[in-house]
Design an enzyme around this catalytic site. Structure first.
Site, PDB file in Angstrom:
ATOM      1  N   CYS A 179      -2.727   8.512   2.811  1.00  0.00           N
ATOM      2  CA  CYS A 179      -2.332   8.236   1.423  1.00  0.00           C
ATOM      3  C   CYS A 179      -3.501   8.403   0.467  1.00  0.00           C
ATOM      4  O   CYS A 179      -3.311   8.417  -0.734  1.00  0.00           O
ATOM      5  CB  CYS A 179      -1.700   6.858   1.312  1.00  0.00           C
ATOM      6  SG  CYS A 179      -2.690   5.593   2.075  1.00  0.00           S
TER       7      CYS A 179
ATOM      8  N   GLU B   6       0.893  -1.176   0.000  1.00  0.00           N
ATOM      9  CA  GLU B   6       0.000   0.000   0.000  1.00  0.00           C
ATOM     10  C   GLU B   6       0.916   1.206   0.000  1.00  0.00           C
ATOM     11  O   GLU B   6       1.482   1.564   1.034  1.00  0.00           O
ATOM     12  CB  GLU B   6      -0.866   0.020   1.258  1.00  0.00           C
ATOM     13  CG  GLU B   6      -1.825  -1.134   1.402  1.00  0.00           C
ATOM     14  CD  GLU B   6      -3.010  -1.052   0.473  1.00  0.00           C
ATOM     15  OE1 GLU B   6      -3.125  -0.064  -0.287  1.00  0.00           O
ATOM     16  OE2 GLU B   6      -3.815  -1.989   0.490  1.00  0.00           O
TER      17      GLU B   6
END
Ligand code: ADP
Length: 486
Positions: A292, A258
């Protein structure tokens, strides 16, 4: 901090290896700071290669029995762990706000969100189905079963010190794996508190070890080189993710990554303005812009641009900066002085390249790592700010004219994690949803994450998915059994 905890046993400062709280072999420690005022909170044990190796060996031993247990028994431990996290949510949130800086309401939200993965995978772990495949020959059958992938290494960031761990540990444990975690050095206390609760929930020793350390390359080097470890799951920056993938290539480990994002948030002329403003505020400024999936490029169509900017900037100017546990705080500090300098450098560069400051634009004049909530306008895709992940409370607003232009701008990046857009036109909703090269698309919604959905990116934002029924696959191997001679 200790005096604010109802259960002081949740504040742990040693490493947790093979079910024991231990010091580093060489006695090393490092300090954890409160980003809201710069003060030191505690010293924490700093492990190295040898302790990491021991954690991995104990994980392999622990897994032998764990993977053989019926899924329902693994599930029961995860259910208990979930219940303990909910019971202690106030303390877990306090620890988080101290070490990470986010406002208490966000910390409480994250603890609940993290806990939801434990519950979800407690349930989902019971539904690991296989297949029977029709065969080309009469005398044989093809069977597919799913088995635990093996010992898992996990490396996590500081922006979600609980949830980024829960999303990895829960599916690993549910699948029958053991997991060895190196949390971010900025926020090890949340990880250690989770380990304490895992132990109280009855998770057998060795299945979940936590390795606090500032020696990231050494600990990461051992996790990626050790042949016992069969899979690495990582959340963090794209450069470190690429490095770890290279290291994992040597032993052909599976990886889930990720990584960074550069999320576009597109507001079309036919959007519901109020909900677009609300979505942009939430997506851009949650955790002070340090997620993010934060909207990194807000793209507004020309016809709605002025109306959007008026409402958006009024709301941003009303934010109240402060420490996490101050009830009036709407937005906390950023994680470190280094992060603060990075944000300031990006804003200064944008201004140099022609950006207009609509709000903020400077380091805040108060103690702690605070940046003024900022809005930059008059931007174009040639500027550095178009392609950099800002990771701070800075909204970069771009203007566009046509749908084609918006899609081209949105996709003009090596990243592909989350994208958002606002429109009330059903044809456009389908066209744009399908055209965006992203792992996740929020339509008229920016709070898109939950334990029930597959979180993850495409392109250089990573591979693999966390949460949902898909999230378990990352911790399972597919085995084909050929039954012959029938
Ligand atoms: P950020 O910029 O958000 O801190 P990083 O990718 O640097 O993102 O950090 C995410 C996690 O990766 C942290 O736990 C950090 O300690 C770890 N990390 C950083 N560098 C390395 C490395 N060379 N090897 C292994 N882990 C690393």
């Amino acid at each position: 901090m200790l005096e604010q905890l109802k259960d002081s046993g949740l504040l742990k400062t040693q490493a947790f290896i093979n079910g024991e709280w231990v010091n580093a072999d060489n006695g090393d420690q490092f300090s954890v700071f409160n980003p809201g005022n710069g003060e030191k909170l505690v010293d924490v044990v700093c492990v190295g290669v040898n302790e990491t190796r021991r954690a991995i060996v104990s994980a392999e031993q622990a897994m032998q029995q764990w993977k053989e247990k019926p899924a329902a028994q693994r599930s029961a431990v995860l259910e208990k762990w979930h219940a303990l996290m909910i019971e202690h949510q106030a303390d877990l949130a306090t620890i988080m706000s101290f070490e990470q800086g986010k406002p208490m309401f966000e910390s409480v939200g994250e603890v609940n969100y993290g806990a939801s993965y434990l519950k979800w995978f407690a349930e989902e772990g019971k539904r690991v189905y296989g297949d029977v495949i029709p065969s080309a020959q009469n005398n044989r059958r093809g069977i597919v079963i799913k088995q635990a992938v093996g010992v898992v290494g996990a490396i996590t960031p500081w922006n979600f010190p609980n949830a980024m761990i829960a999303r990895k540990v829960a599916p690993a444990i549910a699948a029958g794996c053991a997991i060895v975690l190196k949390p971010a050095a900025e926020t090890p206390l949340s990880a250690l508190a989770m380990a304490e609760l895992a132990q109280r929930a009855g998770l057998p020793k060795g299945l979940f070890s936590v390795l606090p350390s500032t020696k990231a390359a050494e600990v990461g080097g051992e996790i990626t080189a050790n042949t016992i470890v069969k899979k690495l799951t990582f959340t963090g920056s794209t450069p470190v993710g690429k490095l770890l993938m290279k290291q994992c290539a040597e032993t052909v480990k599976r990886t889930s990554m990720e990584l960074g994002g550069n999320a576009p948030l597109i507001i079309f002329d036919d959007a519901n303005l109020d909900s677009a403003v609300e979505g942009a505020l939430l997506s851009k400024f949650r955790n002070s812009g340090q997620t993010c999936i934060c909207a990194n490029r807000i793209m507004v169509q020309a016809g709605i641009y002025d109306a959007f900017m008026e409402k958006f900037s009024a709301a941003v100017k009303a934010f109240r900066l402060g420490e996490g546990f101050d009830q009036d705080t709407t937005h906390g500090p950023v994680i470190s002085q280094k992060a603060l300098n990075n944000i300031d450098r990006k804003v200064a560069r944008a201004i140099e390249q022609g950006a207009t400051v609509v709000a903020g634009g400077k380091v805040a004049s108060r103690i702690g790592n605070f940046y003024q909530p900022t809005i930059l306008a008059n931007l174009n895709s040639d500027m550095d700010i178009f392609s950099e992940e800002i990771f701070g409370p800075v909204a970069a607003v771009f203007k566009f004219d046509t749908q084609e232009q918006a899609i081209a701008m949105a996709n003009d990046t090596p990243f592909g994690l989350a994208a958002y857009f606002y429109s009330q036109n059903i044809s456009r909703v389908w066209q744009v949803s399908e055209a965006l090269e992203y792992g996740m698309v929020g339509v008229n919604e920016t709070a898109i994450s939950a334990e029930t959905i597959p979180f993850g990116g495409v392109k250089e934002s990573g591979q693999g998915r966390e949460g949902s029924k898909y999230g378990l696959d990352d911790y399972l191997e597919t085995k084909y059994i050929c039954m012959g001679g029938l």
